[in-house]
Design an enzyme around this catalytic site. Structure first.
Site, PDB file in Angstrom:
ATOM      1  N   GLY A  14       0.760  -1.017   0.020  1.00 14.50           N
ATOM      2  CA  GLY A  14      -0.059   0.052   0.166  1.00 14.50           C
ATOM      3  C   GLY A  14       0.839   1.335  -0.042  1.00 14.50           C
ATOM      4  N   THR A  16       1.919   2.979  -2.468  1.00 16.85           N
ATOM      5  CA  THR A  16       1.209   3.763  -3.464  1.00 16.85           C
ATOM      6  C   THR A  16      -0.021   4.329  -3.095  1.00 16.85           C
ATOM      7  OG1 THR A  16       2.261   2.564  -5.296  1.00 16.85           O
ATOM      8  CG2 THR A  16       0.620   3.962  -5.966  1.00 16.85           C
ATOM      9  N   LYS A  37       8.698   8.924  -7.647  1.00 17.01           N
ATOM     10  CA  LYS A  37       8.471   7.168  -7.834  1.00 17.01           C
ATOM     11  C   LYS A  37       9.781   7.034  -8.707  1.00 17.01           C
ATOM     12  CE  LYS A  37       7.569   2.717  -7.683  1.00 17.01           C
ATOM     13  NZ  LYS A  37       7.276   1.844  -6.273  1.00 17.01           N
ATOM     14  N   SER A  41       9.585  -0.603 -11.812  1.00 18.12           N
ATOM     15  CA  SER A  41       9.525  -1.831 -12.781  1.00 18.12           C
ATOM     16  C   SER A  41       8.023  -2.140 -13.063  1.00 18.12           C
ATOM     17  CB  SER A  41      10.342  -2.930 -11.885  1.00 18.12           C
ATOM     18  OG  SER A  41       9.769  -3.414 -10.600  1.00 18.12           O
ATOM     19  N   ASP A  54       2.439   3.391 -10.645  1.00 16.62           N
ATOM     20  CA  ASP A  54       2.179   4.101  -9.396  1.00 16.62           C
ATOM     21  C   ASP A  54       2.043   5.568  -9.702  1.00 16.62           C
ATOM     22  OD1 ASP A  54       3.024   1.478  -8.449  1.00 16.62           O
ATOM     23  OD2 ASP A  54       4.526   2.272  -7.337  1.00 16.62           O
ATOM     24  N   GLY A 115       9.445   4.237  -2.390  1.00 14.33           N
ATOM     25  CA  GLY A 115      10.440   3.110  -2.745  1.00 14.33           C
ATOM     26  C   GLY A 115       9.833   2.054  -3.560  1.00 14.33           C
ATOM     27  N   GLY A 117       9.100  -1.968  -3.417  1.00 14.93           N
ATOM     28  CA  GLY A 117       9.222  -3.123  -2.477  1.00 14.93           C
ATOM     29  C   GLY A 117       9.523  -2.629  -1.101  1.00 14.93           C
ATOM     30  N   ILE A 207     -10.536   0.146   0.818  1.00 11.25           N
ATOM     31  CA  ILE A 207     -11.722   0.840   0.092  1.00 11.25           C
ATOM     32  C   ILE A 207     -11.749   0.423  -1.237  1.00 11.25           C
ATOM     33  CG2 ILE A 207     -11.082   3.296   0.864  1.00 11.25           C
ATOM     34  CD1 ILE A 207      -9.430   3.834  -1.401  1.00 11.25           C
TER      35      ILE A 207
HETATM   36  N1  LIG Z   1      -6.512   0.362   1.767  1.00 12.14           N
HETATM   37  C1  LIG Z   1      -6.634  -0.148   0.607  1.00 12.14           C
HETATM   38  N2  LIG Z   1      -7.832  -0.708   0.391  1.00 12.14           N
HETATM   39  C2  LIG Z   1      -8.131  -1.544  -0.916  1.00 12.14           C
HETATM   40  N3  LIG Z   1      -7.159  -1.891  -1.643  1.00 12.14           N
HETATM   41  C3  LIG Z   1      -5.986  -1.396  -1.410  1.00 12.14           C
HETATM   42  C4  LIG Z   1      -5.676  -0.910  -0.377  1.00 12.14           C
HETATM   43  N4  LIG Z   1      -4.141  -0.487  -0.132  1.00 12.14           N
HETATM   44  C5  LIG Z   1      -3.760  -0.886  -1.374  1.00 12.14           C
HETATM   45  N5  LIG Z   1      -4.686  -1.740  -2.072  1.00 12.14           N
HETATM   46  C6  LIG Z   1      -4.423  -2.358  -3.204  1.00 12.14           C
HETATM   47  O1  LIG Z   1      -3.448  -3.289  -3.333  1.00 12.14           O
HETATM   48  C7  LIG Z   1      -2.697  -3.191  -4.248  1.00 12.14           C
HETATM   49  C8  LIG Z   1      -1.237  -2.721  -3.819  1.00 12.14           C
HETATM   50  O2  LIG Z   1      -1.189  -1.772  -3.073  1.00 12.14           O
HETATM   51  P1  LIG Z   1      -0.115  -0.669  -3.600  1.00 12.14           P
HETATM   52  O3  LIG Z   1       0.173  -0.431  -5.432  1.00 12.14           O
HETATM   53  O4  LIG Z   1      -0.359   0.607  -2.874  1.00 12.14           O
HETATM   54  O5  LIG Z   1       1.086  -1.283  -3.020  1.00 12.14           O
HETATM   55  P2  LIG Z   1       2.695  -1.058  -3.063  1.00 12.14           P
HETATM   56  O6  LIG Z   1       3.519  -0.971  -1.591  1.00 12.14           O
HETATM   57  O7  LIG Z   1       2.995   0.377  -3.519  1.00 12.14           O
HETATM   58  O8  LIG Z   1       3.264  -1.839  -4.137  1.00 12.14           O
HETATM   59  P3  LIG Z   1       4.831  -1.659  -4.887  1.00 12.14           P
HETATM   60  O9  LIG Z   1       5.945  -2.426  -4.203  1.00 12.14           O
HETATM   61  O10 LIG Z   1       4.384  -2.819  -6.440  1.00 12.14           O
HETATM   62  O11 LIG Z   1       4.934  -0.232  -5.411  1.00 12.14           O
HETATM   63  C9  LIG Z   1      -3.208  -2.316  -5.305  1.00 12.14           C
HETATM   64  O12 LIG Z   1      -4.104  -3.076  -6.271  1.00 12.14           O
HETATM   65  C10 LIG Z   1      -4.055  -1.259  -4.377  1.00 12.14           C
HETATM   66  O13 LIG Z   1      -5.078  -0.873  -5.179  1.00 12.14           O
HETATM   67 MG   LIG Z   2       3.928   1.131  -5.377  1.00 12.77          MG
END
Ligand SMILES: Nc1ncnc2c1ncn2[C@@H]1O[C@H](COP(=O)(O)OP(=O)(O)OP(=O)(O)O)[C@@H](O)[C@H]1O
Ligand SMILES: [Mg+2]
Length: 241
Positions: A14, A16, A37, A41, A54, A115, A117, A207
């Site tokens: 989460g 992003t 960002k 990748s 992102d 970042g 990951g 959400i």
């Molecule tokens: N609070 C939330 N409610 C519903 N869906 C969520 C929530 N937080 C994250 N997600 C969903 O989970 C997935 C991963 O979230 P996100 O892309 O924010 O992760 P990340 O840590 O940024 O990943 P990455 O390492 O690839 O950058 C996405 O599809 C996002 O929409």
């Molecule tokens: Mg991300």
């Protein structure tokens, strides 16, 4: 000028989502925010342009465009950045990212650097994400799962950051699944504060896709300890002068 590095306990945790939420929250408060960002990748073609998913998400959530300065390395392979770069005949270097961060800090009130990951994700054969964070000297916001399994991952991440003397502004808990047990969540919060010594800024709810556009971010963040971030921002601004 102040900034935060947004890291997470894992990929897909989460970062992003939280970067987009904080961007919208501070924009709504009249702060001029820029989300960055540096390494993406899994970049995708949109017409004849390679775009970062992102960044597309930040733009959709914040309802504004941030332009090409939001990314430094766009890699098509959806893998760890070091592998994606190697497969595409490139090498990720910290220096261009440090320079771009400095440039953004000089031209925006608040910068969020997301970042890729977690902390020990390799950028190249020599450096991982935590090395970059150390060189950027920005306080960290750690995004962690709100529910089951978070204590171990979150405390380990905090230990790694503390070992490097990297300032941690706070932890944000994110509900990545719709039905988290309130008893578990409540206890996670308490144990995380106790074991890590880092303040919990708040919990972000699960959400649905269709709720996203009209989400009342201000209402959700009303319950957060947002002053934790505001104080870190003030400290940062003072350091700059
Ligand atoms: N609070 C939330 N409610 C519903 N869906 C969520 C929530 N937080 C994250 N997600 C969903 O989970 C997935 C991963 O979230 P996100 O892309 O924010 O992760 P990340 O840590 O940024 O990943 P990455 O390492 O690839 O950058 C996405 O599809 C996002 O929409
Ligand atoms: Mg991300």
């Amino acid at each position: 000028m102040s900034g935060f590095f947004i890291t997470g306990t894992d990929t897909e945790i989460g970062k992003t989502m939280i970067t987009a939420v904080l961007t919208r929250y501070f924009l709504d408060k009249g702060v001029e925010v820029f989300p960055y960002k540096p390494v993406q990748s899994g970049a995708e073609w949109k017409g004849d342009r390679l775009v970062a998913p992102d960044t597309v998400f930040y733009e959709r959530f914040a309802k504004r465009q941030f332009g090409e300065e939001t990314n430094t390395y766009l890699l098509k392979t959806p893998s760890s950045p070091h592998l994606a770069a190697a497969m595409e005949g490139k090498k990720i270097e910290a220096k261009p990212i440090i320079n771009q961060t400095q440039k953004l800090l000089n031209s925006h009130e608040l910068v969020f650097v997301e970042g890729a990951g977690g902390l020990i994700v390799p950028l190249n054969e020599e450096e991982t994400m935590i090395d970059l964070i150390g060189r950027l000297s920005l306080p960290v916001i750690l995004v962690a799962r709100a529910g089951l399994g978070t204590i171990n991952h979150t405390v380990l991440s905090v230990m790694a950051l503390k070992q490097r003397n990297i300032q941690i502004a706070g932890i944000i808990l994110n509900r990545v699944t719709p039905h988290e047990l309130p008893e578990i969540e409540e206890d996670n919060r308490r144990m995380l504060e106790k074991l890590s010594g880092v303040p919990i800024v708040g919990t972000f709810p699960y959400i649905n896709e269709d709720e996203m556009e009209e989400l009342d971010v201000g209402h959700i963040l009303e319950k957060w300890n947002i002053h934790v971030l505001e104080e870190a921002m003030e400290d940062e601004s003072r350091k700059a002068y």
